[in-house]
Design an enzyme around this catalytic site. Structure first.
Site, PDB file in Angstrom:
ATOM      1  N   LYS A  59      48.636 -39.939 -52.002  1.00  0.00           N
ATOM      2  CA  LYS A  59      48.331 -39.169 -50.747  1.00  0.00           C
ATOM      3  C   LYS A  59      49.671 -39.077 -50.155  1.00  0.00           C
ATOM      4  CE  LYS A  59      45.411 -37.935 -47.758  1.00  0.00           C
ATOM      5  NZ  LYS A  59      44.405 -36.806 -47.927  1.00  0.00           N
ATOM      6  N   CYS A  93      51.423 -29.006 -44.587  1.00  0.00           N
ATOM      7  CA  CYS A  93      49.998 -29.222 -44.509  1.00  0.00           C
ATOM      8  C   CYS A  93      49.734 -28.359 -43.363  1.00  0.00           C
ATOM      9  CB  CYS A  93      50.130 -30.797 -43.987  1.00  0.00           C
ATOM     10  SG  CYS A  93      48.327 -31.422 -43.572  1.00  0.00           S
ATOM     11  N   ASN A 128      50.017 -25.257 -51.461  1.00  0.00           N
ATOM     12  CA  ASN A 128      49.063 -26.289 -50.903  1.00  0.00           C
ATOM     13  C   ASN A 128      47.899 -25.385 -50.468  1.00  0.00           C
ATOM     14  OD1 ASN A 128      48.148 -28.256 -49.199  1.00  0.00           O
ATOM     15  ND2 ASN A 128      50.089 -28.713 -48.343  1.00  0.00           N
ATOM     16  N   GLY A 153      43.153 -23.999 -57.704  1.00  0.00           N
ATOM     17  CA  GLY A 153      41.891 -23.568 -58.421  1.00  0.00           C
ATOM     18  C   GLY A 153      42.147 -23.886 -59.945  1.00  0.00           C
TER      19      GLY A 153
END
Length: 327
Positions: free
Chosen positions: A44, A136, A203, A261
């Site tokens: 993470k 992010c 991302n 994906g």
């Protein structure tokens, strides 16, 4: 059948690994990945101190897409360094890639220096890398650094001037999606200036909205329902980013990890064809768990056999090399 791939001096048994985000926050989740067929353990994204993240509900998915506004919940970087130490007790090892997302450059310098010294002091016997998350989209009131090119350049200059990284085997950057073709050269020229071994692209696509028709409301709570989009709907954007960066990095040693994906072996094949040396699995990993790595690996092998390829190098980046419009 040889499906190994290499980034820098690190050899991966397969090109398929987990993406930072789902099911890689706790020690148990990371050890689950260790004993799976993921090519590496990607943690993470961690910050200096632990974070609880944004309000819940902050994640939602269906069979086509996911949306999240997690807000970087994590246990703090020292927790993931401690997991790194514990990995050393196991005879079964694989590359351990710490995703880092300090709130500023100073934070990331401290994190990287600690990782580097830990590898040295603990005599870690397996490959350790870092993936610097500059993309992010879900931190409230904080934009994505990788969209401010001059700031990203300054940031990386300061980072690599002040951090120690001689024991860290590979260093990468996780990038957001770019949509203007001239941006790929701008970003690539910045990255080429620094000792970066790989880029992870993409991302999640930031600031999407998914609405629940029954409730007439967004499916997630933070940022008025706005969050990062993942899953199969982002694959074509991600493939384009891989392809366009592969053209910029063709005469360098910088490799690309495709992300977005990836659900089956055909997806992996497409990414490698477009110029990715490896792929990361996010939304599908969340849906299916660690079993997905074995399944996707076998599907890739089956497809390679069908197409009579014996190793990845035979079709790696061939989409770029073959001009399909020449007749």
């Amino acid at each position: 059948m040889d499906i190994r791939t290499q980034i820098g001096n690190v050899l991966f048994d397969t090109p398929i690994m987990n993406a930072s985000g789902p099911s890689c926050t706790s020690k148990q989740e990371l050890f689950n990945i260790l004993f799976s067929e993921s090519a590496a353990i990607v943690t993470k994204s961690c910050t200096l101190e632990s974070r609880t993240g944004n309000d819940k509900p902050r994640y939602w998915h269906n069979n086509k897409l996911s949306i999240n506004s997690m807000g970087l919940p994590n246990n703090g970087y020292k927790y993931y360094v401690d997991v790194l130490k514990h990995m050393s007790y196991f005879s079964r090892t694989k590359p351990y890639i710490m995703s880092i997302a300090g709130m500023n450059c100073k934070d990331n310098i401290e994190i990287i220096n600690c990782i580097n010294s830990t590898i040295h002091l603990e005599k870690v016997h397996f490959d350790v890398g870092i993936e610097i998350n500059l993309s992010c989209p879900n931190i409230i009131n904080k934009g994505q650094l990788a969209y401010d090119f001059s700031a990203m350049d300054f940031y990386l200059s300061k980072l690599f001037t002040e951090c120690l990284h001689d024991k860290i085997k590979i260093i990468g950057i996780k990038l957001p999606p770019y949509f203007e073709l001239h941006h790929f050269k701008i970003v690539a020229d910045i990255i080429k200036k620094y000792p970066i071994n790989f880029v992870t692209t993409i991302n999640s696509i930031g600031n999407g909205l998914v609405i629940d028709i029954e409730k007439e409301a967004p499916v997630i709570a933070p940022k008025e329902g706005i969050g990062g989009i993942g899953g199969s709907v982002v694959k074509q954007t991600a493939l384009s980013n891989v392809y366009n960066f592969s053209k910029q990095f063709i005469h360098t040693d910088i490799k690309i990890i495709g992300c977005g994906g990836v659900e089956n072996g055909s997806d992996v094949f497409e990414y490698i064809l477009a110029g990715a040396a490896a792929v990361q699995v996010g939304t599908q990993f969340y849906r299916e768990g660690c079993h997905c790595f074995k399944r996707i690996r076998q599907e890739l092998i089956n497809l390679m056999k069908k197409k009579k390829y014996n190793e990845i190098s035979e079709f790696y980046s061939k989409l770029y090399l073959n001009d399909v419009f020449d007749e």
